[in-house]
Design a protein around this motif. Structure first.
Motif, short mmCIF file in Angstrom:
data_model
loop_
_atom_site.label_atom_id
_atom_site.label_comp_id
_atom_site.label_asym_id
_atom_site.label_seq_id
_atom_site.Cartn_x
_atom_site.Cartn_y
_atom_site.Cartn_z
N SER A 29 -36.10 -31.32 4.24
CA SER A 29 -35.63 -31.48 5.96
C SER A 29 -36.42 -31.87 6.58
CB SER A 29 -35.33 -29.96 6.24
OG SER A 29 -37.64 -29.18 6.35
N LYS A 62 -46.62 -36.46 -13.30
CA LYS A 62 -47.16 -37.42 -12.72
C LYS A 62 -48.37 -38.04 -12.19
CE LYS A 62 -42.42 -35.65 -10.97
NZ LYS A 62 -42.08 -34.20 -10.18
N ASN A 122 -44.96 -28.52 -6.01
CA ASN A 122 -44.30 -26.94 -4.63
C ASN A 122 -43.36 -26.56 -5.93
OD1 ASN A 122 -43.25 -28.31 -1.88
ND2 ASN A 122 -43.13 -29.53 -3.61
O1 PMT Z 1 -39.10 -32.12 3.52
P1 PMT Z 1 -39.00 -30.14 3.60
O2 PMT Z 1 -37.46 -29.52 3.87
O3 PMT Z 1 -39.79 -29.32 4.17
O4 PMT Z 1 -39.22 -29.47 2.17
C1 PMT Z 1 -40.73 -30.47 1.49
C2 PMT Z 1 -40.66 -30.99 -0.12
C3 PMT Z 1 -39.64 -30.00 -1.07
C4 PMT Z 1 -39.85 -32.17 0.51
C5 PMT Z 1 -41.78 -31.40 -0.14
O5 PMT Z 1 -42.66 -30.35 -0.44
C6 PMT Z 1 -42.02 -32.18 -1.89
O6 PMT Z 1 -42.26 -31.35 -2.95
N1 PMT Z 1 -41.63 -33.83 -1.39
C7 PMT Z 1 -41.44 -34.13 -2.55
C8 PMT Z 1 -40.62 -34.43 -3.86
C9 PMT Z 1 -39.84 -34.83 -4.60
O7 PMT Z 1 -39.60 -36.07 -4.44
O8 PMT Z 1 -40.67 -35.15 -5.72
P2 PMT Z 1 -40.63 -35.71 -7.09
O9 PMT Z 1 -41.09 -34.45 -8.31
O10 PMT Z 1 -39.34 -36.39 -7.74
O11 PMT Z 1 -41.19 -37.15 -6.54
C10 PMT Z 1 -42.75 -37.08 -7.09
C11 PMT Z 1 -42.59 -37.58 -6.49
O12 PMT Z 1 -42.88 -38.91 -6.36
C12 PMT Z 1 -43.31 -37.69 -4.69
O13 PMT Z 1 -44.47 -38.06 -4.23
C13 PMT Z 1 -42.31 -38.35 -4.55
O14 PMT Z 1 -42.02 -39.11 -3.03
C14 PMT Z 1 -42.63 -39.45 -5.20
N2 PMT Z 1 -41.45 -40.73 -5.81
C15 PMT Z 1 -40.10 -39.74 -6.14
C16 PMT Z 1 -38.87 -40.92 -6.16
C17 PMT Z 1 -39.50 -42.42 -6.39
N3 PMT Z 1 -38.20 -43.40 -6.14
N4 PMT Z 1 -39.94 -42.89 -4.97
C18 PMT Z 1 -41.41 -41.63 -5.16
O15 PMT Z 1 -42.13 -42.29 -4.48
#
Ligand code: PMT
Length: 396
Positions: free
Chosen positions: A211, A335, A347
């Protein structure tokens, strides 16, 4: 957020006085104790009863009112205030304060206070650009009075230009910032927020449930603490926090370009966005027609923006998020290592009260130096504060 803060809201006589009611509502909603002082002219536009009802405090209108002077006099109001905000402030009010004229309850109290004073002017564009007004404002600024600039727009008098009272939300943000230690002043923090949208055809896309609430909370909190904030946001239903520079994007590739272009300006980057890991291999130019019982889509990997930032030789302080549905610590630590971030906020998004599209979150913070910190369930604004506290010590 403003609990235990005593704010004096001064309302002077302009058509924008009705917007001060909305400002009062925002202040009381944030738990501030608000006392309203109205000039005589202000009472021509809005009744004191409206402010009295919403502030739950008597409204002060007369300097020589025996009852209100006995209960809480103007000097006592001036002494006990944490902040004065004057909205709307007329040219007359600004002129009086700049020239030491204290001839009513409001001007007398403002002259008597040692609290910070925030002035939000609203007037006709020709009055606003009049050199006499400009000189008065400059004099007050030099003396330490703060101003919230009016907006451009169609004015009530029919003229178009500068002079429209700033939005109540903008004035509210200025109040909060004025009462918040500016420990992030001098920092430029880029925050990514929301989902990305990867188009399949002109009417369909691949996306996720983000969101933007977590990223927007970080942007708002950093801005309130004095940072310059660039918010690179995927499509969300939230209004950008006042004072933040919004860069709207749709896809992961657009987000990558927007972020990489701004790296040299930043002292920190926080990647709260939920970037789609994959996008359709091909984006069709026309709508895919419904025919067969099944339809397969080829997906290709999106660039990993966080990993790309982590690999840069010279880079700002880097915070990533990890959204997991199990093995939180193990996956988040992987990560942190692989994307070379300085801090990962992990989270567990399988919980109903945390992660995607809720007001609260709980997290495990993993630092590059091996430290860990558990953050129990709290509002996303509060968690943003905790993350920024942890970052602050590492910023230049
Ligand atoms: O937006 P809300 O509804 O408030 O929800 C919050 C949230 C759950 C989105 C937020 O708290 C959160 O966890 N954001 C990261 C979500 C995510 O993509 O997680 P991931 O584990 O897939 O990615 C790890 C990190 O790499 C993240 O910082 C992401 O931004 C980054 N990433 C991921 C994939 C990509 N292709 N490029 C990136 O930069």
């Amino acid at each position: 957020m403003l609990r235990d803060k005593r704010i004096i809201l001064g309302v002077t006589g302009g058509i924008a006085a009705y917007k001060a009611v909305e400002l009062l509502r925002l202040l009381t909603k944030a738990d501030a104790e608000v006392h309203v002082i109205m000039t005589r002219a202000a009472q021509e536009f809005v009744t004191p009863l409206t402010f009295q009802t919403l502030s739950c405090n008597p409204v002060h209108t007369e300097l020589f009112n025996l009852i209100s002077e006995q209960e809480i006099g103007h000097i006592s109001l001036a002494d006990r205030a944490d902040l004065f905000v004057i909205a709307p402030a007329t040219a007359n009010f600004v002129g009086k304060i700049a020239n030491g004229i204290a001839d009513d309850m409001l001007t007398t109290t403002v002259m008597a206070t040692k609290a910070p004073v925030l002035i939000s002017p609203a007037m006709n564009v020709n009055m606003y650009t009049n050199p006499v007004y400009k000189e008065n404002e400059a004099k007050l600024r030099a003396l330490g009075y703060a101003f919230v600039a009016p907006e451009k727009g169609l004015l009530a008098c029919g003229w178009e230009g500068d002079g429209k009272l700033a939005a109540p939300e903008t004035i509210f943000e200025a109040v909060v910032a004025a009462l918040t230690p500016q420990d992030l002043k001098g920092q430029t923090i880029l925050v990514t927020a929301g989902p990305t949208r990867e188009e399949i055809d002109p009417v369909r896309y691949v996306s996720n449930h983000s969101s933007g609430k977590m990223g927007y909370a970080l942007a708002r909190t950093a801005s309130r603490r004095g940072a310059r904030v660039i918010l690179v946001s995927g499509p969300v239903r939230l209004a950008a926090p006042a004072g933040v520079e919004l860069v709207p994007v749709e896809s992961a590739r657009e987000m990558r370009e927007a972020v990489l272009a701004r790296v040299p300006e930043c002292t920190a980057i926080i990647k709260a966005a939920a970037v789609a890991d994959y996008r359709p291999a091909e984006r069709r130019d026309v709508k895919i027609k419904k025919k067969a019982e099944t339809l397969s889509l080829d997906l290709v990997k999106n660039p990993d923006i966080l990993a790309e930032l982590g690999a840069l030789k010279k880079r700002p302080f880097l915070v990533g998020f990890a959204a997991e549905t199990g093995n939180l610590k193990e996956f988040a630590a992987k990560k942190l290592r692989e994307k070379q971030a300085d801090l990962i906020v992990a989270n567990d998004v399988s919980q109903a009260d945390a992660g995607f599209n809720v007001e609260t979150n709980r997290a495990l913070l993993l630092f590059r130096d091996g430290r860990e910190m558990e953050c129990p369930l709290m509002s996303k604004d509060e968690l943003a504060g905790v993350i920024l506290n942890q970052m602050a010590a590492h910023l230049p």
